[in-house]
Every structure is written in structure tokens, then in C-alpha cells.
Scaffold this motif. Structure first.
Motif, short mmCIF file in Angstrom:
data_model
loop_
_atom_site.label_atom_id
_atom_site.label_comp_id
_atom_site.label_asym_id
_atom_site.label_seq_id
_atom_site.Cartn_x
_atom_site.Cartn_y
_atom_site.Cartn_z
N THR A 130 3.66 1.53 -1.42
CA THR A 130 4.13 1.65 -2.80
C THR A 130 3.12 2.44 -3.64
OG1 THR A 130 5.33 -0.43 -2.64
CG2 THR A 130 4.74 0.30 -4.86
N GLN A 131 1.85 2.12 -3.47
CA GLN A 131 0.80 2.84 -4.21
C GLN A 131 0.73 4.30 -3.77
OE1 GLN A 131 -2.39 0.11 -3.07
NE2 GLN A 131 -2.58 -0.51 -5.20
N GLN A 132 0.77 4.50 -2.46
CA GLN A 132 0.64 5.86 -1.93
C GLN A 132 1.81 6.74 -2.39
OE1 GLN A 132 -1.97 7.03 -0.19
NE2 GLN A 132 -1.08 9.08 -0.10
N ASN B 215 0.83 -1.21 0.00
CA ASN B 215 0.00 0.00 0.00
C ASN B 215 0.87 1.25 0.00
OD1 ASN B 215 -1.69 2.23 1.50
ND2 ASN B 215 -3.12 0.81 0.55
N ASN C 116 7.39 1.24 -7.50
CA ASN C 116 6.78 -0.06 -7.73
C ASN C 116 7.32 -1.08 -6.74
OD1 ASN C 116 5.12 0.27 -10.30
ND2 ASN C 116 7.09 1.14 -10.95
N GLY D 221 3.23 2.46 -9.09
CA GLY D 221 2.26 2.03 -8.08
C GLY D 221 1.89 0.55 -8.16
N GLN D 222 2.61 -0.21 -8.99
CA GLN D 222 2.25 -1.61 -9.21
C GLN D 222 3.11 -2.57 -8.37
OE1 GLN D 222 -0.47 -2.20 -11.19
NE2 GLN D 222 -0.46 0.05 -11.06
#
Ligand SMILES: NC(=O)c1ccc[n+]([C@@H]2O[C@H](COP(=O)([O-])OP(=O)(O)OC[C@H]3O[C@@H](n4cnc5c(N)ncnc54)[C@H](OP(=O)(O)O)[C@@H]3O)[C@@H](O)[C@H]2O)c1
Length: 251
Positions: free
Chosen positions: A166-168, A164, A180, A235-236
Motif C-alpha cells: 500500500t505504501q509502495q 507495505n 490506502n 499510503g496510510q
């Protein structure tokens, strides 16, 4: 032309295992690397094997130590002049037990190293270089962060937090910085000893591709996500599991 010609990567926890393989891959593709680990001697051996001071610098310390992190960032810029890629590879799993049995102090330590330190490494690299020059971050998560597993609950929740995060961070740091992650299943390293157990063949048979991972499998994905080949990916989390999670426990 190598994908990392002229580029510099900082890779934490890289005296052996996945981190070392990622460092080797980046050097093979033209890059220079700064690697970290707690124990100085194996780290110095790894840096020498990666080509010595012109190519690889080893700086010993704990990934969750603020002073060590500041030293690594400063010495990377001093020695190599830039930080294009950060690989947050350090991760610990000192307990193998149900979540309800884990002491809060052990839980806090796992979160400190696996989550908080990763966020602080990104902050440090961003502040010192990436916010003005761009860059790529690759976080090393785990399939334990995507699916529950016996005994791996606290570690798994820390890796879920890293996914999470990583996405943020991808959201917050775009467009200058891509962030990523990779999520490996069992990879044959020291870290995975207890997971592999005594019957590697039996465990490997549960993987559709018929074998456990090796550090080079993960290094290849880290190099891809850290390179310009992944310029439109952020973000993956790339699952690397030999097909292990495809059946969702049904077959
Ligand atoms: N192997 C697997 O099956 C697997 C699967 C999924 C995810 N992962 C993840 O992959 C990453 C790397 O694991 P690995 O299997 O390559 O482990 P490994 O072979 O045991 O290597 C770990 C590396 O990190 C260093 N390290 C450990 N704790 C550290 C700390 N607190 N600060 C700085 N350096 C530290 C170690 O050196 P020192 O001991 O000298 O510090 C070593 O260089 C971890 O994040 C792990 O969670 C592994």
C-alpha cells in the motif's frame, strides 16, 4: 449529493461480508459497483440486492486469475465507463497453524491471493483507467499484519506485505492515484467464524469498545478512504479494532 455520485467502484470478494457491506455503502452514497466472488449464485443475489444491472454488476471468478481480472476491468468500462475506486477486499486464510508447520504450497497460495493478486488488480485498473483519470485504491489488510497472533502467522505476514505494498504503490502512483488500506480486528463474517469461537462475549470483552466489528464498521472506513474526503491521504493503513491493540498485551 452522495460522495460517490457518478463514480464507479470495483470491489473484489463482495458477495458477502466486508466486501458486500462496502458495495452497499458506495451504492447508498450514489455510486455504481462491480463486485466479484468465486460462486456465481450468491454473487448474482448480491448484485440484485444492490439494485441490479443499472447499479451493480456481478462477475464471477477467482481474484488471482489473470483472465478474470482482465474480464472485470473490460466489462466495468463497457458497462459503466470508468473505474474510480478499486477495493482489494479478497483475502484468504486457509491454515491456522504456526509458521513452521505450514507447507510452502499453502504459503504460496495465501501470498498469491492476498498479495500478488492485489498488486495485479491495481496494475490492471491503473493501466486501463486510473493512470489517465485518477482514482483511489483501498486494500483490506488486517491487524494480523501489524502484530503477531497465534496461528495467524502466514496470513499475518501476507497482510504485512499488503500494508507495505500500500505504501509502495501510494508512492509510485501519486499524484494520480491514492492508495490506502484498512486493518480490521475481528469482524463478524463467515471468514471470522473460527476466530470468534463459541464464546463471542468473552472475546468481545477484550475489546475496549466492548464488541467485535461488523461489516458496516469496515465499509464506512473503506468509503471514507475511497472518497474525496480522503483527498490528502495516501499510503496510510487505518486500524479498525475497537481499541483491541491499544494495550499491546500489557493490560
Ligand atoms: N472478518 C474478519 O475478522 C477480518 C479481519 C481482518 C481482515 N479481514 C479481511 O477482510 C477481507 C474480507 O473478509 P470477510 O470477513 O468479509 O470474508 P467473507 O465474509 O468470508 O467474504 C469473503 C468474500 O470473498 C469471496 N472470495 C473468497 N475467496 C475468493 C477468491 N479467491 N477470489 C474471489 N473472491 C473470493 C467470497 O465469495 P466466494 O466464496 O464465492 O468466492 C466472499 O464474497 C479479507 O481480505 C480478510 O482477510 C477480515
Amino acid at each position: 449529493m452522495g460522495r460517490f455520485d457518478g463514480k464507479v467502484a470495483v470491489i473484489t470478494g463482495a458477495s458477502r461480508g466486508i466486501g458486500r457491506a462496502a458495495a452497499r455503502r458506495i451504492v447508498e452514497e450514489g455510486g455504481r459497483v462491480v463486485i466479484t466472488a468465486r460462486k456465481p449464485d450468491p454473487l448474482a443475489e448480491a448484485a440484485a440486492a444492490l439494485g441490479g444491472p443499472d447499479t451493480a454488476l456481478g462477475i464471477a471468478g477467482k481474484a488471482h486469475d489473470d483472465a478474470h481480472r482482465a474480464e472485470v476491468i473490460a466489462r466495468t468500462l463497457e458497462a459503466f465507463g470508468r473505474i474510480d475506486v478499486l477495493v482489494n477486499n479478497t483475502g484468504i486464510n486457509p491454515v491456522l497453524d504456526a509458521v513452521v508447520n505450514v507447507e510452502p504450497s499453502a504459503m504460496a497460495k495465501i501470498y498469491e491471493v492476498n498479495v500478488i493478486a492485489a498488486a495485479r488488480w491495481v496494475a490492471a485498473a491503473h493501466q486501463a483507467w486510473m493512470k489517465d483519470h485518477g482514482g483511489a485504491v483501498v486494500n483490506v489488510a488486517s491487524i494480523a499484519g501489524q502484530h503477531p497472533a497465534p496461528g495467524l502467522g502466514v496470513y499475518g505476514t501476507s497482510k504485512a506485505a499488503l500494508i507495505n505494498l500500500t505504501q509502495q504503490l501510494a508512492f509510485e502512483l501519486a499524484p494520480a492515484v491514492r492508495v490506502n488500506a484498512v486493518a480490521p480486528a475481528v469482524v463478524k463474517t463467515d471468514f471470522a467464524g473460527a476466530l470468534v469461537g463459541e464464546d463471542e462475549a468473552a472475546l468481545a470483552a477484550t475489546y475496549p469498545l466492548g464488541r467485535l466489528g461488523v461489516p458496516g464498521d469496515v465499509a464506512a472506513a473503506i468509503a471514507f478512504l475511497g472518497s474525496a474526503d480522503a483527498a490528502w491521504i495516501t499510503g496510510q493503513t487505518l486500524t479498525l479494532d475497537g481499541g483491541r491493540t491499544l494495550s499491546a498485551g500489557v493490560g
